[in-house]
Design a protein around this motif. Structure first.
Motif, PDB file in Angstrom:
ATOM      1  N   LEU A 190       0.825  -1.210   0.000  1.00 11.33           N
ATOM      2  CA  LEU A 190       0.000   0.000   0.000  1.00 11.33           C
ATOM      3  C   LEU A 190       0.862   1.264   0.000  1.00 11.33           C
ATOM      4  CD1 LEU A 190      -2.816  -1.006   2.528  1.00 11.33           C
ATOM      5  CD2 LEU A 190      -3.041  -0.681   0.057  1.00 11.33           C
ATOM      6  N   LEU A 191       1.909   1.253   0.817  1.00 12.78           N
ATOM      7  CA  LEU A 191       2.789   2.421   0.861  1.00 12.78           C
ATOM      8  C   LEU A 191       3.499   2.643  -0.473  1.00 12.78           C
ATOM      9  CD1 LEU A 191       4.318   1.959   4.441  1.00 12.78           C
ATOM     10  CD2 LEU A 191       2.751   3.764   3.710  1.00 12.78           C
ATOM     11  N   GLU A 192       4.005   1.548  -1.066  1.00 10.28           N
ATOM     12  CA  GLU A 192       4.705   1.686  -2.342  1.00 10.28           C
ATOM     13  C   GLU A 192       3.747   2.151  -3.442  1.00 10.28           C
ATOM     14  OE1 GLU A 192       6.430  -2.102  -3.008  1.00 10.28           O
ATOM     15  OE2 GLU A 192       8.197  -1.717  -1.739  1.00 10.28           O
ATOM     16  N   GLU A 193       2.521   1.639  -3.418  1.00 16.29           N
ATOM     17  CA  GLU A 193       1.547   2.046  -4.436  1.00 16.29           C
ATOM     18  C   GLU A 193       1.225   3.534  -4.334  1.00 16.29           C
ATOM     19  OE1 GLU A 193      -3.125   1.116  -5.626  1.00 16.29           O
ATOM     20  OE2 GLU A 193      -2.090  -0.058  -4.090  1.00 16.29           O
ATOM     21  N   THR A 194       1.100   4.014  -3.105  1.00 21.16           N
ATOM     22  CA  THR A 194       0.777   5.431  -2.928  1.00 21.16           C
ATOM     23  C   THR A 194       1.962   6.320  -3.289  1.00 21.16           C
ATOM     24  OG1 THR A 194      -0.753   4.812  -1.156  1.00 21.16           O
ATOM     25  CG2 THR A 194      -0.099   7.131  -1.284  1.00 21.16           C
ATOM     26  N   LEU A 195       3.171   5.916  -2.905  1.00 23.22           N
ATOM     27  CA  LEU A 195       4.356   6.732  -3.176  1.00 23.22           C
ATOM     28  C   LEU A 195       4.686   6.801  -4.656  1.00 23.22           C
ATOM     29  CD1 LEU A 195       6.664   5.675  -0.184  1.00 23.22           C
ATOM     30  CD2 LEU A 195       5.453   7.840  -0.489  1.00 23.22           C
ATOM     31  N   ALA A 200      -1.451  11.063  -6.962  1.00 23.11           N
ATOM     32  CA  ALA A 200      -2.109  10.826  -5.681  1.00 23.11           C
ATOM     33  C   ALA A 200      -2.673  12.126  -5.125  1.00 23.11           C
ATOM     34  CB  ALA A 200      -1.114  10.227  -4.688  1.00 23.11           C
ATOM     35  N   THR A 201      -3.855  12.027  -4.570  1.00 24.35           N
ATOM     36  CA  THR A 201      -4.515  13.205  -3.987  1.00 24.35           C
ATOM     37  C   THR A 201      -4.634  13.027  -2.481  1.00 24.35           C
ATOM     38  OG1 THR A 201      -6.697  12.213  -4.266  1.00 24.35           O
ATOM     39  CG2 THR A 201      -5.819  13.523  -6.102  1.00 24.35           C
ATOM     40  N   LEU A 202      -5.157  14.064  -1.860  1.00 20.63           N
ATOM     41  CA  LEU A 202      -5.358  14.000  -0.417  1.00 20.63           C
ATOM     42  C   LEU A 202      -6.342  12.894  -0.062  1.00 20.63           C
ATOM     43  CD1 LEU A 202      -4.828  15.199   2.377  1.00 20.63           C
ATOM     44  CD2 LEU A 202      -6.700  16.825   1.952  1.00 20.63           C
ATOM     45  N   ALA A 207      -7.451   7.550   2.219  1.00 22.37           N
ATOM     46  CA  ALA A 207      -7.943   6.175   2.093  1.00 22.37           C
ATOM     47  C   ALA A 207      -6.846   5.168   2.435  1.00 22.37           C
ATOM     48  CB  ALA A 207      -8.454   5.946   0.667  1.00 22.37           C
ATOM     49  N   MET A 208      -5.605   5.454   1.953  1.00 18.39           N
ATOM     50  CA  MET A 208      -4.495   4.568   2.270  1.00 18.39           C
ATOM     51  C   MET A 208      -4.219   4.553   3.776  1.00 18.39           C
ATOM     52  SD  MET A 208      -0.971   4.637   3.069  1.00 18.39           S
ATOM     53  CE  MET A 208      -0.401   6.212   2.468  1.00 18.39           C
TER      54      MET A 208
END
Length: 390
Positions: A190-195, A200-202, A207-208
């Motif tokens: 999840l962290l890698e997907e968001t980074l 990516a938005t607020l 959600a993450m």
């Protein structure tokens, strides 16, 4: 090493015991021989062997010495001195022989004790070589049934229990590592997907974060269950009297109101906090693994001299061979409702079994043909539990 030292001390004690018995027996024999020889010599030298004034005399009377010839008195005195010399020589020579045999008895006792304790020395050598890598080895002493054979069988039984506990611990650690590694892997993904998401938005970050928070809470519950399982397997911290019916009422107070309960007094002894956890786990499993509009029945009472807790539900059909597996750690009943983050980690029934074992309780579980599971736990009546651990 301690067993070897114990063997040597035991061999020394046996040697001293054998030598002491021989010394006492020899001293008694020497005393009896001295008394017998002294008595026989006294009778011989005290009779009228040297003649007398009258032919019918059979014993010697010292008052009649003046009437005897001087040579008779001299012969009598010489015989008395000879008797004393013989007795003295007998005593000295027997004492020397006893001392020599005493030294010999020590050596012989050491040899005999070594022969008798040879199986124990072999046991000590085998125990020193046993480690976590070869717990399957056994002493297997092939001797006639005696105290050493009983000791060897006891040690073999202890090794078998240690091997079983060690294997269970390794299996538990492997399962725990697998269970804890899965959410960590998911968190990292999840962290890698968001980074790596350049758009990516607020809202996506929020959600993450919520998903990570849910995973963290799930891991916390899993760790709490693991700690509860470990504490339950350690035994009892305290022991006090309680009523199973009162414990069940406290649990049902926060459970669904549609649960049917028939609670009769069932006095038992142990740790009420652990028993409350046991009841809560059973009720939670019975409610969760149920069918829509199903039933959950809870009852307490006394049967066959034991305090009985019974919980059943109308869940899905469970194969009879699967029941024992459900009481192992990280094992769950696979249904369409079973998901990763449902809060059930497969530790509930294993905690129940650990708590029941700590209280000397007997668990029986039966699958109903139409579906569902009946679990009965029979506790010793009040005062029948083991003492709390120190």
């Amino acid at each position: 090493m301690r067993l070897l030292a114990l063997t040597m001390r035991l061999r020394l004690r046996l040697t001293l015991l054998y030598s002491s018995v021989f010394a006492v027996s020899g001293a008694i024999l020497l005393g009896i021989t001295y008394l017998l020889v002294s008595h026989a010599a006294g009778v011989f030298y005290g009779t009228g062997q040297f003649g007398g004034p009258q032919q019918g005399d059979v014993s010697y009377n010292s008052d009649r010495l003046p009437s005897l010839p001087g040579i008779a008195r001299e012969l009598w005195a010489q015989g008395a001195r000879q008797r004393e010399g013989i007795l003295h020589e007998l005593l000295v020579q027997s004492g020397i022989a006893l001392a020599i045999m005493g030294v010999f008895s020590v050596a012989l006792g050491w040899f005999v004790a070594g022969r008798a304790l040879r199986p124990m020395a072999a046991m000590a050598a085998t125990v020193r070589e046993i480690s976590a890598r070869n717990l399957h080895e056994r002493l297997s002493v092939q001797t006639p049934h005696d105290e050493l054979k009983d000791l060897a069988d006891t040690v073999d039984g202890l090794l078998a229990r240690l091997e079983s506990a060690f294997d269970a611990q390794k299996h538990f650690v492997a399962n725990a590592a697998h269970e804890l590694r899965t959410p960590l892997t998911l968190e990292r993904a999840l962290l890698e997907e968001t980074l790596t998401d350049g758009e990516a938005t607020l809202a996506s970050y929020r959600a993450m974060t919520e998903r990570l928070l849910a995973l963290s809470m799930d891991q916390g519950r899993r760790l709490e269950a693991l700690l509860m399982l470990a504490n339950s397997e350690r035994g009892l911290d305290r022991q006090e009297h309680f009523d199973l019916a009162a414990v069940v009422r406290r649990v049902l107070h926060t459970s669904p109101s549609w649960i049917e309960a028939v609670l009769k007094s069932a006095p038992a002894s142990g740790d009420p906090a652990q028993i409350e956890r046991l009841v809560a786990n059973l009720v939670d499993n019975a409610v969760y693994y149920n069918v829509p509009d199903g039933r959950v029945n809870v009852s307490t009472g006394v049967r066959d001299g034991r305090a009985l807790l019974s919980i059943s539900n109308t869940g899905p059909v469970i194969p009879q061979g699967e029941i024992q597996r459900l009481f192992a750690p990280f094992q769950r009943l696979r249904t369409e409702r079973t998901t990763y983050d449902d809060g059930h980690h497969g530790l509930g029934l294993s905690i129940v079994q650990a708590i029941a074992s700590a209280h000397n309780a007997v668990i029986t579980a039966h699958a109903a043909p139409a579906g569902g599971l009946l679990v009965e736990i029979a506790f010793p009546l009040q005062g029948g539990c083991p003492p709390p651990r120190k």
